[in-house]
Design an enzyme around this catalytic site. Structure first.
Site, PDB file in Angstrom:
ATOM      1  CB  CYS A   5      46.548  43.667  32.427  1.00  0.00           C
ATOM      2  SG  CYS A   5      48.310  43.928  32.238  1.00  0.00           S
ATOM      3  CB  CYS A  31      48.423  46.948  30.405  1.00  0.00           C
ATOM      4  SG  CYS A  31      48.433  45.163  30.398  1.00  0.00           S
TER       5      CYS A  31
END
Ligand SMILES: Cc1cc2nc3c(=O)[nH]c(=O)nc-3n(C[C@H](O)[C@H](O)[C@H](O)COP(=O)(O)OP(=O)(O)OC[C@H]3O[C@@H](n4cnc5c(N)ncnc54)[C@H](O)[C@@H]3O)c2cc1C
Ligand SMILES: *[C@@H]1O[C@H](CO)[C@@H](O)[C@H](O)[C@H]1NC(C)=O
Ligand SMILES: *[C@@H]1O[C@H](CO)[C@@H](O)[C@H](O)[C@H]1NC(C)=O
Ligand SMILES: *[C@@H]1O[C@H](CO)[C@@H](O)[C@H](O)[C@H]1NC(C)=O
Ligand SMILES: *[C@@H]1O[C@H](CO)[C@@H](O)[C@H](O)[C@H]1NC(C)=O
Length: 802
Positions: A61, A58
């Site tokens: 992230c 992600c």
């Protein structure tokens, strides 16, 4: 085919640790959660936990991960109260955990109270900021609202009152009480309280500006400010460059009597003198010493590299780059730089895809051909001295060496900004004895080395990564209590290097750090105290060479005669045991010669002679056959004692009596012989032996347990010297020792004779004895068989007859 491929793919997935694929590594001070540890870390733990649930794919992230790592570094001292963890929900094995904790989006951060129940799913931080400071404040808020049971290691965070302070020393025995005066909204007090929670002999409390009595009593006008309060009612203001968290914490951690819990108090210098085997060398801790750099070179080239019998492939490239960088930038004395240059030109001319360490070592040591070139033997730490033999030393020397090299490259205008750092990275990766240090360093290098694009940024990069390591290992067992790990340089050392941002956060003033590093590590400021004089090094080197040549010829002869006469069979097991023993021994000043000794032992029976300090012994030593032979004979008899105790005793005796230098000659001649004798057979076999050698365990000595780098890792050398003996003899001509040569040839001839008579005679007796015994026992058995058979038959006949 596809099935097999899929199978292997799954295998890879199953066996590669989730951490490897995730956004964090073991070097990040983030607890890596997985199926195995999630129960013990999050459930009923005495430490509160902050956990990031993320997916490695992600984008958010990935963007957030540097902040989270920084948060972990920033709150490092808080770990006993509140720790930072992360779990990769993209890893198949972790899916169920993330589902159990009701994670719906990534990244999510949750706070888990100490002693959380198994069914607790934590407190989610909604809309958290990507700012370390705000995250830190949020953690403090969580801790403050932490109900019972309170994490036992967490000190009280609430403001204190005048009444409490007045009674403080009645109930506490600590030496220092630090009071931080601030307004209600300020977090500095609580941050400093947590920053000092791992330190003893100090208590930090926050006092609000509304606490009129105390404010008036101490005459506080500035908020925040920090005061030290004493049992007798006295107080003083803590003097810092900036009224900010990191300056308070740094100053308080360094107060006299304050120390990290679990650490023994720093030893006073007087006691220290008795602690270390070597005399303590007083030094100025804001200076760089050439003695440390040369010691690091000695250890690196003569000890650390010796763990690699054959160097090839990437390791060989790494070695070439390392030596090349040293030759280019090492700001050493002429003798040393001459050596590095000749070593470099030799190494760059090696076109084979591998070299043996022995060839390399010979080029390092066998330098009389090169004018005025030598690397002093042994280590002599000055600025890298530790209060105990296992502290500091070599790793400190490595850091210092590479800082000096980056600065030198920057000052002299190197061409490739990454040249020195790449050389360091690859040297550390392939050779640095502390293997997990190498792993951590590689993790760091992977991350940020690409950003380096100027020589100046290379200097800063190494400085900042070194500080990152200091942050990670501050307080570890490997830390010398006398030299605690700090974010370097300290505010005292370079006040202008430190500054604060508008929000009170500490920040490095890079415009000041760079010139500071440039001058601190500059070649002109390196001190030459405690160095051996150049002419003395060269003289020693020359003497060593000639003595070794002369002595060894005579010694070798007598020794072998004596040994072979008494003990023709070689006790190989014993030599192994002794080798092991030696490894455990403390580090010696003279690893170099010891190294050579080992080559000798492999060849011979394994008697371990500890070379006495080369200086005096070598100069005074002359060949006295009679007493020496006697000792040798005793020694050979000693071999028959089948116990380790016997060997130890004998070894000690030997150490006192003998200085043996055979090995050097062995090695030397062998190399020469290899070069001369174009016989490829000899060469092949030699290489083979090297490959066959068992790889010695790398210096994987856990520094957290014990900074094992103080130890010596010696590499056994070839054991096939005997076989190359004749060609070795021939090479002697080269050494212009014709007389010696002649004597040696005669001795050789005698010895060969002796040996052959002995061995053949012995085996003939052996064989004939065997044959006779075999024949005798066979006929005996036959006779018994015939006898018993006849008896049985007779009995049967008797029974059959009624
Ligand atoms: C590449 C590498 C990786 C390592 N990794 C680990 C590890 O993962 N775990 C572990 O326990 N040990 C590790 N070590 C060892 C550790 O870093 C220290 O070298 C060792 O503990 C000795 O510490 P010291 O007190 O002598 O200071 P060192 O950290 O060795 O520093 C030596 C000297 O350099 C100066 N200095 C300090 N900080 C800086 C800076 N930021 N910039 C410039 N100069 C500075 C100071 O004068 C200091 O005395 C590593 C060493 C190296 C070379
Ligand atoms: C939690 O830990 C405490 C001690 O740390 C122990 O006494 C207690 O039994 C544990 N509780 C559970 C549910 O495991
Ligand atoms: C606190 O410091 C004093 C003075 O340095 C020292 O005598 C005392 O032993 C220290 N106390 C503890 C608990 O370490
Ligand atoms: C150091 O050791 C010697 C003897 O080994 C002893 O006499 C001396 O008192 C010791 N010094 C200190 C400071 O402990
Ligand atoms: C140590 O070195 C620094 C920097 O050169 C110098 O200012 C200081 O006076 C020295 N200290 C001592 C005790 O010599």
């Amino acid at each position: 085919m596809t099935a097999t491929a899929a199978f292997f793919f799954c295998l890879c997935l199953a066996f590669s640790p989730a951490a490897e694929a995730g956004l964090y590594t073991a070097s990040d001070q983030v607890v890596l959660l997985s199926e195995q540890n999630v129960g013990s870390v999050l459930v009923n733990s005495s430490v509160a936990m902050v956990v990031e649930f993320y997916a490695s794919w992600c984008g958010h992230c990935i963007v957030f991960s540097p902040t989270y790592k920084k948060l972990a570094r920033d709150t490092k001292e808080w770990k006993p109260a509140v720790n930072i963890a992360a779990i990769d929900c993209a890893a198949q094995v972790n899916k169920q955990i993330c589902r159990d904790y009701e994670i719906t989006g990534y990244p999510s951060i949750k706070f888990f109270h100490a002693y959380s129940k198994a069914d607790s799913s934590g407190v989610t931080y909604r809309g958290f900021s990507h700012d370390v400071r705000e995250l830190r404040h949020r953690i403090i808020d969580s801790l403050e609202s932490h109900g019972e049971p309170w994490p036992p290691a967490c000190p009280p965070l609430e403001p204190t009152s005048e009444a409490e302070i007045n009674n403080f020393f009645e109930t506490n025995t600590v030496q220092h009480l630090a009071l931080i005066f601030e307004d209600k909204k300020s977090y500095i007090g609580r941050e400093v309280i947590l920053d000092l929670l791992q330190f003893e002999n100090i208590t930090v409390r926050r006092v609000l500006n509304t606490e009129k009595g105390l404010v008036a009593k101490l005459g506080v006008t500035k908020f925040p400010s920090c005061y030290l309060y004493y049992p007798d009612g006295n107080f003083t203001r803590l003097r810092v460059n900036f009224e900010a968290r990191s300056f308070y914490s740094y100053a308080l951690q360094r107060l006299p009597g304050v120390m990290r819990s679990g650490k023994s108090p720093p030893v006073v210098m007087e006691l220290l003198k008795n602690h270390t085997e070597e005399p303590w060398r007083p030094f100025n801790s804001s200076q760089v010493y050439m003695a440390d750099l040369e010691s690091a070179l000695h250890y690196s080239l003569r000890v650390e590299l010796a763990d690699h019998a054959v160097i090839k492939g990437d390791a060989l490239i790494a070695l070439k780059n390392y030596i090349s960088v040293l030759a280019k930038y090492f700001p050493g004395r002429p003798v040393v730089t001459n050596l590095l240059k000749s070593l470099n030109s030799w190494l760059q001319n090696q076109t084979a895809d591998h070299i043996s360490y022995k060839e390399f070592k010979e080029t390092v040591d066998d330098t009389p051909q090169v004018l005025d070139a030598a690397l002093p033997e042994g280590v002599r730490w000055v600025g890298c001295q530790g209060s105990q033999p296992h502290f500091r030393g070599y790793p400190c020397g490595v850091w210092t060496l590479f800082h000096v090299l980056t600065v030198q490259a920057s000052n002299t205008g190197g061409s490739d900004p990454k040249e020195v750092l790449k050389a360091m990275r690859n040297y550390v990766h392939h050779f640095f004895g502390c293997r997990y240090c190498a792993e951590h360093f590689e993790n760091m290098a992977k991350e940020g080395l690409d950003e380096v694009n100027t020589l100046k940024s290379a200097v800063l990069w190494l400085w900042s990564r070194h500080n990152r390591v200091n942050n990670r290992i501050a307080g570890a067992l490997s830390e010398d209590p006398l030299f605690p790990k700090i974010q370097w340089p300290s505010p005292e050392m370079c006040p202008s290097c430190h500054t604060v941002k508008f929000n009170g956060e500490h920040s490095w003033n890079k415009e000041q750090v760079l010139p500071f590093l440039g001058s601190y590590f500059s070649s002109s400021r390196i001190l030459t105290d405690y160095l051996e004089a150049e002419d003395q090094i060269l003289r020693k080197q020359r003497e060593k060479h000639s003595h070794q040549l002369q002595d060894s010829l005579a010694q070798k002869h007598i020794e072998r005669i004596a040994r072979e006469a008494l003990n023709p069979i070689r006790p190989s097991v014993q030599s192994r045991v002794q080798e092991g023993e030696e490894e455990e021994g403390p580090q010696e000043e003279d690893e170099g010669p010891q190294d050579e000794m080992e080559a000798y032992e492999e060849d011979n029976e394994g008697g371990k002679e500890k070379p006495a300090p080369l200086t005096s012994e070598l100069e005074d030593k002359s060949f006295v056959p009679t007493p020496w032979t006697k000792t040798k004979l005793e020694e050979v008899r000693g071999h028959r004692i089948p116990s380790i105790i016997g060997m130890r005793l004998r070894r000690r005796q030997q150490q006192e009596d003998i200085v043996d230098l055979d090995s050097f000659v062995n090695q030397h001649f062998k190399a020469k012989a290899l070069q001369l004798a174009a016989s490829s057979r000899v060469k092949q076999r030699t290489l083979q032996t090297k490959v066959e050698q068992e790889p010695r365990p790398a210096l994987s000595l856990g520094m957290e347990l014990d900074a094992g780098l103080g130890m010596v890792g010696l590499q056994p050398m070839d054991a096939d010297l005997e076989l190359n003996f004749i060609p070795q003899g021939k090479s002697l001509k080269k050494r212009e020792l014709a007389g010696q040569y002649f004597r040696r040839e005669v001795e050789l001839a005698q010895r060969e004779h002796w040996m052959s008579v002995f061995s053949i005679g012995f085996s003939n007796v052996d064989i004939s004895l065997c044959v006779i015994l075999y024949g005798l026992s066979f006929s005996c058995l036959l006779a018994m068989y015939v006898f018993f058979r006849n008896r049985l038959r007779r009995r049967k006949v008797k029974v059959a007859l009624p």
